[in-house]
Scaffold this motif. Structure first.
Motif, PDB file in Angstrom:
ATOM      1  N   ALA A  48       0.114  -4.613 -15.657  1.00  0.00           N
ATOM      2  CA  ALA A  48      -1.026  -4.905 -14.698  1.00  0.00           C
ATOM      3  C   ALA A  48      -0.852  -4.357 -13.271  1.00  0.00           C
ATOM      4  CB  ALA A  48      -1.183  -6.515 -14.462  1.00  0.00           C
ATOM      5  N   LEU A  49       0.410  -4.499 -12.805  1.00  0.00           N
ATOM      6  CA  LEU A  49       0.761  -3.888 -11.458  1.00  0.00           C
ATOM      7  C   LEU A  49       0.537  -2.335 -11.544  1.00  0.00           C
ATOM      8  CD1 LEU A  49       3.491  -6.195  -9.656  1.00  0.00           C
ATOM      9  CD2 LEU A  49       1.295  -5.726  -8.943  1.00  0.00           C
ATOM     10  N   ARG A  50       1.186  -1.718 -12.527  1.00  0.00           N
ATOM     11  CA  ARG A  50       1.128  -0.347 -12.636  1.00  0.00           C
ATOM     12  C   ARG A  50      -0.081   0.427 -12.566  1.00  0.00           C
ATOM     13  NH1 ARG A  50       5.536  -1.103 -16.382  1.00  0.00           N
ATOM     14  NH2 ARG A  50       4.211  -0.418 -18.127  1.00  0.00           N
ATOM     15  N   ARG A  51      -1.152  -0.533 -13.300  1.00  0.00           N
ATOM     16  CA  ARG A  51      -2.265   0.008 -13.654  1.00  0.00           C
ATOM     17  C   ARG A  51      -3.246  -0.555 -12.700  1.00  0.00           C
ATOM     18  NH1 ARG A  51      -2.686  -0.694 -20.154  1.00  0.00           N
ATOM     19  NH2 ARG A  51      -1.212   0.726 -20.842  1.00  0.00           N
ATOM     20  N   ARG A  52      -2.978  -0.902 -11.142  1.00  0.00           N
ATOM     21  CA  ARG A  52      -3.977  -1.337 -10.402  1.00  0.00           C
ATOM     22  C   ARG A  52      -4.569  -0.407  -9.819  1.00  0.00           C
ATOM     23  NH1 ARG A  52       1.002  -0.469  -8.337  1.00  0.00           N
ATOM     24  NH2 ARG A  52       1.174   0.675  -6.265  1.00  0.00           N
ATOM     25  N   GLY A  53      -4.561   1.088  -9.764  1.00  0.00           N
ATOM     26  CA  GLY A  53      -5.293   1.852  -9.267  1.00  0.00           C
ATOM     27  C   GLY A  53      -5.550   1.754  -7.872  1.00  0.00           C
ATOM     28  N   SER A  54      -6.663   1.817  -7.111  1.00  0.00           N
ATOM     29  CA  SER A  54      -6.972   1.564  -5.891  1.00  0.00           C
ATOM     30  C   SER A  54      -7.215  -0.038  -5.272  1.00  0.00           C
ATOM     31  CB  SER A  54      -8.280   2.472  -5.416  1.00  0.00           C
ATOM     32  OG  SER A  54      -9.273   1.966  -6.019  1.00  0.00           O
ATOM     33  N   GLU A  56       6.996   2.381  -5.036  1.00  0.00           N
ATOM     34  CA  GLU A  56       6.037   2.006  -4.740  1.00  0.00           C
ATOM     35  C   GLU A  56       5.541   1.307  -3.334  1.00  0.00           C
ATOM     36  OE1 GLU A  56       3.659   1.289  -8.204  1.00  0.00           O
ATOM     37  OE2 GLU A  56       3.807   3.329  -8.926  1.00  0.00           O
ATOM     38  N   LEU A  57       6.866   0.795  -2.878  1.00  0.00           N
ATOM     39  CA  LEU A  57       6.510  -0.444  -2.020  1.00  0.00           C
ATOM     40  C   LEU A  57       5.933   0.055  -0.536  1.00  0.00           C
ATOM     41  CD1 LEU A  57       9.820  -2.576  -1.741  1.00  0.00           C
ATOM     42  CD2 LEU A  57       7.254  -3.408  -2.259  1.00  0.00           C
ATOM     43  N   ALA A  58       6.302   1.543  -0.216  1.00  0.00           N
ATOM     44  CA  ALA A  58       5.630   1.890   1.144  1.00  0.00           C
ATOM     45  C   ALA A  58       4.241   2.115   1.068  1.00  0.00           C
ATOM     46  CB  ALA A  58       6.531   3.290   0.921  1.00  0.00           C
ATOM     47  N   ALA A  59       3.582   2.458   0.015  1.00  0.00           N
ATOM     48  CA  ALA A  59       2.264   2.420  -0.176  1.00  0.00           C
ATOM     49  C   ALA A  59       1.391   1.562  -0.449  1.00  0.00           C
ATOM     50  CB  ALA A  59       2.017   3.888  -0.882  1.00  0.00           C
ATOM     51  N   CYS A  60       2.016   0.211  -0.730  1.00  0.00           N
ATOM     52  CA  CYS A  60       1.374  -1.012  -1.351  1.00  0.00           C
ATOM     53  C   CYS A  60       1.764  -2.181  -0.565  1.00  0.00           C
ATOM     54  CB  CYS A  60       1.895  -1.042  -2.865  1.00  0.00           C
ATOM     55  SG  CYS A  60       1.077  -2.551  -3.625  1.00  0.00           S
ATOM     56  N   ALA A  61       0.718  -2.914  -0.104  1.00  0.00           N
ATOM     57  CA  ALA A  61       0.903  -3.982   0.572  1.00  0.00           C
ATOM     58  C   ALA A  61       0.388  -5.161  -0.309  1.00  0.00           C
ATOM     59  CB  ALA A  61      -0.180  -4.089   1.764  1.00  0.00           C
ATOM     60  N   LEU A  62       1.393  -6.101  -0.487  1.00  0.00           N
ATOM     61  CA  LEU A  62       1.147  -7.358  -1.163  1.00  0.00           C
ATOM     62  C   LEU A  62       0.436  -8.284  -0.805  1.00  0.00           C
ATOM     63  CD1 LEU A  62       4.853  -7.557  -3.280  1.00  0.00           C
ATOM     64  CD2 LEU A  62       2.062  -7.285  -4.533  1.00  0.00           C
ATOM     65  N   ARG A  68      16.623  -2.162   4.565  1.00  0.00           N
ATOM     66  CA  ARG A  68      15.593  -1.268   4.738  1.00  0.00           C
ATOM     67  C   ARG A  68      14.337  -1.699   5.619  1.00  0.00           C
ATOM     68  NH1 ARG A  68      15.871   1.826  -0.109  1.00  0.00           N
ATOM     69  NH2 ARG A  68      17.977   2.118  -0.781  1.00  0.00           N
ATOM     70  N   GLU A  69      14.351  -0.971   6.608  1.00  0.00           N
ATOM     71  CA  GLU A  69      13.410  -1.448   7.834  1.00  0.00           C
ATOM     72  C   GLU A  69      12.059  -1.304   7.514  1.00  0.00           C
ATOM     73  OE1 GLU A  69      13.011  -0.885  12.546  1.00  0.00           O
ATOM     74  OE2 GLU A  69      14.415   0.192  11.806  1.00  0.00           O
ATOM     75  N   GLY A  70      11.194  -2.197   7.614  1.00  0.00           N
ATOM     76  CA  GLY A  70       9.699  -2.321   7.407  1.00  0.00           C
ATOM     77  C   GLY A  70       9.405  -1.619   5.853  1.00  0.00           C
ATOM     78  N   ALA A  71      10.319  -2.001   4.858  1.00  0.00           N
ATOM     79  CA  ALA A  71      10.163  -1.484   3.506  1.00  0.00           C
ATOM     80  C   ALA A  71       9.088  -1.959   2.697  1.00  0.00           C
ATOM     81  CB  ALA A  71      11.634  -1.604   2.794  1.00  0.00           C
TER      82      ALA A  71
END
Length: 310
Positions: A65-71, A95-101, A299-302
């Motif tokens: 489900a997470l991998r197929r989240r798209g946009s 994918e952490l840098a481009a994804c806010a949880l 890892r700063e701000g990872a």
């Protein structure tokens, strides 16, 4: 895995963040507090322009489900272990840098989510998902590619919420990073007995090692950025490591007291290595080991987490 797509808000002020959501509901949350899950889904569906709800039944479906989240912006409805699972998956796929949880805390183990500043109520937490702001946070990455969001503790002191560290989830399925025992949650008396056994088992080796001087988990070498903070000849009661601010870790070593209470030793650095006789450790809600050595690097701000605005 059940999936439900809904659309709601078509007018009004828009959120500062994208309002197309992927809501992944952890099965432990569904089984332990279905009412809070329902409330969270209702609030999120009413406040977002588009909401897709996924109900995974196991770790593979959770990851898929997470991998197929798209946009879509991912929203995890679950407890500390669900949050750790999501961060770990995104970290392994880089994918952490481009994804806010975003997280709505629901479930039996919530110490980490509380410490991160997430609201505890389902309504307040869901509103924070819709109206909050992303904050970049430091994390620790160990030499086995594991992640730590809150703290490392050596030895692994038993947490009140824990129902066991056998690595099995509800119904017996295996979850990455461990999960609580369903049978213990159904029998409070068993939970009490398990807690007592863990307390006795974890405290006895420390006292014995201090009295006999035998090598064991209390005999550790702790190095911070290559500088030895404590060596094997000085027994310790415990070690804690946690991400601080500005890309450094906060390290505290508590020496064994002989007579007068010994003051803790503290240090700050980017890399922390603990070695010695094989030891176990608690990283957030997960107990790991035994290992002979482990290194954690900041890892700063990872990773990004949506927190209440202001």
């Amino acid at each position: 895995m059940a999936e439900v797509a809904t659309s709601a808000r078509t007018s009004g002020t828009s959120s500062a963040m994208p309002d197309q959501l992927l809501v992944v509901v952890d099965p432990v949350a569904r089984r332990t507090d279905g009412e809070s899950v329902r409330i969270a889904k209702d609030v999120l569906s009413a406040g977002a322009s588009s909401t897709k709800v996924c109900l995974p039944d196991g770790p593979e479906e959770f990851a898929r489900a997470l991998r197929r989240r798209g946009s879509r912006r991912p929203v995890v409805v679950g407890d500390d272990r669900a949050l750790l699972r999501a961060v770990g998956l995104l970290h392994r796929h880089r994918e952490l840098a481009a994804c806010a949880l975003s997280v709505v805390p629901v479930g039996p183990v919530l110490g980490l989510t509380r410490s991160l500043g997430l609201p505890s109520g389902a309504v307040a937490a869901a509103r924070a998902v819709l109206d909050g702001a992303e904050r970049r946070l430091d994390l620790l990455v160990d030499d086995s590619d594991g992640v730590v969001l809150g703290a490392v503790g050596i030895p692994p002191a038993a947490a009140e919420e824990d129902q066991g560290d056998d690595g099995t989830g509800p119904g017996g399925e295996t979850w990455p990073g461990g999960s609580r025992s369903a049978s213990a949650s159904a029998r409070p008396w068993l939970r009490t007995c398990q807690s007592l056994v863990r307390t006795l088992a974890s405290s006895r080796p420390v006292r014995a090692a201090a009295a006999t001087g035998a090598a064991g988990p209390s005999r550790l070498r702790v190095e911070v950025d290559g500088v030895t903070l404590v060596d094997l000849d000085q027994p310790v009661e415990g070690v804690s490591v946690m991400p601080g601010t500005g890309g450094v870790a906060e390290v505290e070593v508590r020496p064994v007291s002989v007579g007068a209470e010994a003051a803790p030793l503290t240090a700050r650095g980017r890399a922390v290595t603990v070695s010695g006789a094989h030891f176990r450790y608690r990283a957030d809600a997960v107990v790991s080991g035994p290992v002979g050595t482990r290194t954690w690097v900041v890892r700063e701000g990872a990773w990004g987490l949506t927190l209440p605005a202001g």
